[in-house]
Scaffold this active site. Structure first.
Site: not given
Length: 306
Positions: A57, A208-212, A216-217, A214
């Site tokens: 990273y 866990p947020l599917a690359s963001g 909602g933004k 999920l």
């Protein structure tokens, strides 16, 4: 905060961790030390004790930001997980090296960057089966474990259907599986999670947020900057995912519940999942992630009481 036992290790980790790929500069933002400090301070305030990073990273950049922070805090308060197998060259460009000798060099470079003499979890990072099956690699890693540089070994599987590496965990001494798992990608439920349960392996759910998506933004017409790894995602697939997210938000997420917290809770309710490690770009996102604990019921098989 809630805590769970990480498989058959003695580690008790917060159900929410801090994923730090973003610290390496590939998610559309460069981080100064003060910004990393603010994120980790908020995590500490909320009872989060798990940090997940990797050597690639940035060129140990994420580890260096974490290490500077840890050098001014109590190291024993944190469970630090990092990874090996890749050399970062420039944004989105890496080469692989899983040779035993180079992995030891990578470990020493990670320890130097993290300003610590041990890592709690050292993970094989998304490598192919051919290099995973090198017994010499695991022999050398276990020697490093005996030397006290590593507390526990883990495997971050590249394919979330890689049951070969999961099934081999007990044989090679890997105690934790890291895998992509979220509401849009449930593949690990088929074979990987049953194997983890059989072997009593800890499970860290990444993305866990599917690359963001999920969070909602983002609407289906969202466009990502060329400095953001998401600009490399297939456009048609991204639109389909974001349209599905809109449907989930309307039909599955209870009124008054934040979508990000709901999506994290969805992951954490699976009996195999120990913790989720979402990325976060600011302290407010850390707080949003931590609010998941309000949605979790007691009774998960890995729960610990504190």
């Amino acid at each position: 905060m809630k805590y769970r036992k990480l498989g058959r290790t003695e580690l008790e980790v917060s159900v929410i961790g801090v994923g730090t790929w973003q610290f390496g500069g590939e998610w559309g933002q460069q981080f100064a030390q003060a910004e990393a400090d603010a994120i980790l301070d908020r995590a500490a305030e909320l009872g989060i004790n798990l940090i997940d990073t990797a050597e690639c990273y940035g060129d140990h950049l994420s580890e260096s930001l974490i290490g500077d922070y840890l050098s001014r805090r109590k190291r024993e308060d944190w469970i630090v997980a990092t990874k090996f197998g890749h050399h970062f060259h420039e944004r989105f460009t890496r080469t692989d090296d899983f040779s035993p000798a180079d992995v030891v060099r990578q470990l020493d470079a990670s320890l130097k960057a993290l300003k610590t003499d041990y890592v709690d979890l050292y993970q094989f990072h998304s490598g192919p089966d051919a290099v995973f099956d090198n017994d010499e690699l695991w022999s050398v890693l276990n020697e490093q474990k005996q030397a006290g540089k590593i507390r526990h070994l883990g495997t971050s599987i590249g394919s979330n259907a890689n049951v070969h590496q999961t099934d081999a965990s007990t044989r090679v001494g890997s105690e934790v599986i890291q895998v992509v798992y979220n509401r849009l990608d449930q593949v690990p439920e088929e074979a990987v999670f049953p194997s983890c349960i059989r072997q009593d392996l800890g499970v860290l759910a990444r993305v866990p947020l599917a690359s963001g998506y999920l969070s909602g933004k983002y609407k289906p017409d969202a466009v990502f900057d060329k400095t953001d790894v998401r600009h490399r995602h297939d456009r048609e697939n991204t639109v389909k995912k974001l349209e599905e997210v809109q449907r989930i938000a309307a039909e599955e997420v209870p009124q008054g519940v934040g979508m990000a917290a709901w999506a994290l809770a969805w992951c954490l309710k699976h009996p195999a999942v120990t913790a989720v490690i979402p990325g976060c770009k600011n302290p407010e996102q850390v707080s949003s992630n931590a609010s998941v604990v309000e949605l979790l019921e007691d009774g998960h098989p890995q729960d610990v009481n504190r």
